[in-house]
Every structure is written in C-alpha cells, then in structure tokens.
Write an enzyme that holds these catalytic residues in place. Structure first.
Site, PDB file in Angstrom:
ATOM      1  N   ASP A  54       0.824  -1.211   0.000  1.00 49.66           N
ATOM      2  CA  ASP A  54       0.000   0.000   0.000  1.00 49.66           C
ATOM      3  C   ASP A  54       0.853   1.255   0.000  1.00 49.66           C
ATOM      4  O   ASP A  54       2.018   1.231   0.361  1.00 49.66           O
ATOM      5  CB  ASP A  54      -0.861   0.037   1.269  1.00 49.66           C
ATOM      6  CG  ASP A  54      -2.067  -0.870   1.161  1.00 49.66           C
ATOM      7  OD1 ASP A  54      -2.434  -1.219   0.032  1.00 49.66           O
ATOM      8  OD2 ASP A  54      -2.623  -1.224   2.208  1.00 49.66           O
ATOM      9  N   LYS A  76      -3.619   3.677  -2.876  1.00 49.30           N
ATOM     10  CA  LYS A  76      -4.466   4.779  -3.326  1.00 49.30           C
ATOM     11  C   LYS A  76      -3.859   6.070  -2.817  1.00 49.30           C
ATOM     12  O   LYS A  76      -3.599   6.202  -1.630  1.00 49.30           O
ATOM     13  CB  LYS A  76      -5.860   4.666  -2.739  1.00 49.30           C
ATOM     14  CG  LYS A  76      -6.591   3.407  -3.078  1.00 49.30           C
ATOM     15  CD  LYS A  76      -7.997   3.492  -2.497  1.00 49.30           C
ATOM     16  CE  LYS A  76      -8.695   2.159  -2.476  1.00 49.30           C
ATOM     17  NZ  LYS A  76      -8.346   1.289  -1.380  1.00 49.30           N
ATOM     18  N   MET A 189      -7.249   9.155   9.547  1.00 50.85           N
ATOM     19  CA  MET A 189      -7.855   9.704   8.325  1.00 50.85           C
ATOM     20  C   MET A 189      -8.748  10.904   8.637  1.00 50.85           C
ATOM     21  O   MET A 189      -9.754  11.117   7.968  1.00 50.85           O
ATOM     22  CB  MET A 189      -8.685   8.618   7.601  1.00 50.85           C
ATOM     23  CG  MET A 189      -7.869   7.425   7.161  1.00 50.85           C
ATOM     24  SD  MET A 189      -8.882   6.027   6.686  1.00 50.85           S
ATOM     25  CE  MET A 189      -9.297   5.290   8.246  1.00 50.85           C
TER      26      MET A 189
HETATM   27  C1  LIG Z   1      -6.219   3.640   6.071  1.00 45.68           C
HETATM   28  S1  LIG Z   1      -5.598   4.096   7.654  1.00 45.68           S
HETATM   29  C2  LIG Z   1      -4.497   2.745   7.907  1.00 45.68           C
HETATM   30  C3  LIG Z   1      -4.105   2.571   9.342  1.00 45.68           C
HETATM   31  C4  LIG Z   1      -3.103   1.466   9.567  1.00 45.68           C
HETATM   32  N1  LIG Z   1      -3.651   0.172   9.229  1.00 45.68           N
HETATM   33  C5  LIG Z   1      -2.564   1.453  10.998  1.00 45.68           C
HETATM   34  O1  LIG Z   1      -2.824   0.484  11.728  1.00 45.68           O
HETATM   35  O2  LIG Z   1      -1.901   2.403  11.364  1.00 45.68           O
HETATM   36  C6  LIG Z   1      -4.533   5.405   7.206  1.00 45.68           C
HETATM   37  C7  LIG Z   1      -4.407   6.469   8.279  1.00 45.68           C
HETATM   38  O3  LIG Z   1      -3.537   6.041   9.316  1.00 45.68           O
HETATM   39  C8  LIG Z   1      -2.861   7.152   9.851  1.00 45.68           C
HETATM   40  N2  LIG Z   1      -1.409   6.936   9.710  1.00 45.68           N
HETATM   41  C9  LIG Z   1      -0.802   5.864   9.200  1.00 45.68           C
HETATM   42  N3  LIG Z   1       0.532   5.974   9.277  1.00 45.68           N
HETATM   43  C10 LIG Z   1       0.775   7.170   9.869  1.00 45.68           C
HETATM   44  C11 LIG Z   1       1.966   7.870  10.232  1.00 45.68           C
HETATM   45  N4  LIG Z   1       3.189   7.358  10.023  1.00 45.68           N
HETATM   46  N5  LIG Z   1       1.826   9.088  10.809  1.00 45.68           N
HETATM   47  C12 LIG Z   1       0.613   9.609  11.048  1.00 45.68           C
HETATM   48  N6  LIG Z   1      -0.535   8.993  10.721  1.00 45.68           N
HETATM   49  C13 LIG Z   1      -0.464   7.783  10.146  1.00 45.68           C
HETATM   50  C14 LIG Z   1      -3.327   8.381   9.089  1.00 45.68           C
HETATM   51  O4  LIG Z   1      -4.399   8.958   9.795  1.00 45.68           O
HETATM   52  C15 LIG Z   1      -3.793   7.769   7.796  1.00 45.68           C
HETATM   53  O5  LIG Z   1      -4.737   8.589   7.144  1.00 45.68           O
END
Ligand SMILES: C[S@@+](CC[C@H](N)C(=O)[O-])C[C@H]1O[C@@H](n2cnc3c(N)ncnc32)[C@H](O)[C@@H]1O
Length: 279
Positions: A54, A76, A189
C-alpha cells in the site's frame, strides 16, 4: 519506490501446474520507521517472492524487500483511485492460486482501519491459507515517537481509535460518547474533516481548550508534531497545512508532549552519558 511489474498476466500464469497453491501473509508494516517492524515481518520481507503493498508502507520498509521480489503497488493516493478493494482481493487469490507465496504488506496493523479483515475473509472463502502478522498501528507508533502516553492514570482511563472519514466522506461521530472526559481519542484519516470533528465534539460539550496533537508522518525522519486545542484545530490545520499521513490525538495526555526533550530514534545519547558518569 515503485517496483511494479510489466505484466500481471505473466505473473499470474501458473508457474508449474503441479506446483501446490501458495499462501498469503497479511503483514503489518508499522507506521514507517523500519526498526518498528516485528522480527517476523522482517524475516518474511527479506525472503519475499511477491509483495503487494500500500501507499502507506514507507520506503525504508520496502528497502528490506530483495531486488528479486516482484512488488505490486496497489496503493491509493488521497483523492485518486488505485485498485478497488474487490480487485485487490481477487489479485491475492489469483496469485496464491498460481502457486505464489504472497506478502500482503499494509501500513500499521492490517486489522486496524486497514481492511485486512476483508482480505482475510476473501482468502478464506477461496480456501487459501492466510496468516496475519500484526504491526504497530499508527496511534501507538506516533504516540511513542512524540512522547504522548495514550493512557495515564491521572487523566485518561480509556482510549478510542476512530476513523475520521465516514463511508460517504464526512464522519458522523457518536459525539456524545466521545465527549466524555478522561479518555483519549485518536482519529485516523481525520485531517480533511478536522473542522467537522472539532465542531461535533464541542457541540456535545467537549471543552474547546482540550489539547490536540496533529502528528504528521509519525516515526519517520520528517515527523512533525503540531500542538493546538479543539477550538483552534481548524485554524491550525489551515495555517500549518499538515499533509497525509497524519493522526489527530485529542485529550489531556497531549499536555505531556515536550518538544525539547525528544530523543531521536536510535540515539539515546544522554542515557549513555549518564551511565558513563555514574560508573
Ligand atoms: C487507512 S488508515 C491505515 C491505518 C493502519 N492500518 C494502521 O494500523 O496504522 C490510514 C491512516 O492512518 C494514519 N497513519 C498511518 N501511518 C501514519 C503515520 N506514520 N503518521 C501519522 N498517521 C499515520 C493516518 O491517519 C492515515 O490517514
């Protein structure tokens, strides 16, 4: 970063009709810092044959994948469309049926806002072996990397992980439940809907002075932490323009954030100095 393959058809052609069906590992890549991978995830990545990954998987993590592996980017970009979920599900099934062992690599943890559950169910329905390898989810990684405890005996007895993006865009929050004090809220998100999130929580009585941290690119070398309040959130986002991926942490625990006492990952300099002095 993209090491896409020329032709999926070529990849999906059965390698050897006698070869048994492959399996799929749903692997959490963590929030970005490669050292936050689990040992199991690292071992799997380092001997990967096919990796379906991803957008949120960091370059540092992808660098662990051998050059020989076939890497398929199904990510995406915000506002754009990559492969639809049904197409990703089918791709995983087709790859495994053609005898490939597949690493399905997802940012954070596969089961936290990662649609890992849907992929697992689809693989199970197709009779394909599937193992889930957890990863450090963004809330946990970002909080640790910015020195914000998600719970604390004095001010946060519970923690909620919330999607800040509804099925049709704007989230319809259970704002009454989320407005109770002594809990930490972490919105995934939520950046594009931060004004709405702030308004919904305040409408249910959450204090506008409640501290909020916006953690951008948490655990990565270019991590940025913006501290504001619920009442000031929309203005901070408009002024400082944080970008994806970002998390919103709402609650009294944000007051523990100390920009001046951050230790960058892998460099516990001051601790070594103290040990030397006391020896
Ligand atoms: C579709 S969700 C996926 C979450 C992922 N499966 C997890 O457990 O962290 C995507 C969201 O996770 C958050 N996110 C993921 N990685 C991040 C990072 N390194 N720093 C800040 N927010 C993060 C953001 O809010 C982003 O829009």
């Amino acid at each position: 970063m993209t090491r896409a393959i020329d032709s999926l058809d070529k990849l999906l052609a059965p390698v050897d009709p006698a070869k048994p069906q492959g399996a799929v590992w749903l692997v959490g890549a963590g929030p970005g810092d490669v050292e936050l991978l689990t040992v199991k995830a690292l071992r799997l990545l380092q001997r990967a044959e096919v990796v379906v990954y991803d957008r949120l998987v960091s370059e540092a993590v992808m660098a662990e994948v051998p050059e020989s592996a076939l890497c398929i980017d199904v990510g995406k970009q915000p506002g754009q469309h990559g492969l639809k979920q049904a197409q990703i599900n089918k791709l995983l099934v087709d790859l495994a049926r053609s005898g490939r062992n597949v690493i399905r690599l997802k940012g954070g943890d596969p089961f936290i806002f990662g649609r890992g559950g849907e992929e697992m169910v689809s693989l199970q329905a197709a009779g394909i072996r599937c193992e889930v390898v957890p990863g450090i989810t963004a809330a946990v990684g970002c909080a640790a990397a910015s020195g914000i405890p998600l719970t604390h005996r004095d001010c946060a007895q519970s923690l909620r992980l919330i999607t800040g993006h509804g099925r049709r865009g704007e989230p319809q929050l259970d704002a009454a439940a989320l407005s109770a004090v002594n809990q930490t809220l972490v919105f995934y998100m939520g950046l594009s809907w931060s004004a709405s999130i702030s308004a919904q929580l305040q409408a249910q009585g959450r204090d506008p002075e409640t501290p909020v941290a916006i953690i951008e690119k948490g655990t990565r070398p270019d991590q940025r932490v913006l501290i504001t309040t619920l009442g000031g959130l929309a203005e901070t986002v408009a002024r400082d323009q944080p970008v994806s991926p970002s998390l919103l942490v709402v609650g009294e625990v944000v007051r523990f954030y100390r920009a001046d006492l951050q230790v960058r990952s892998g460099k516990p300099v001051s601790r070594c100095a103290v040990q030397e002095r006391s020896a």
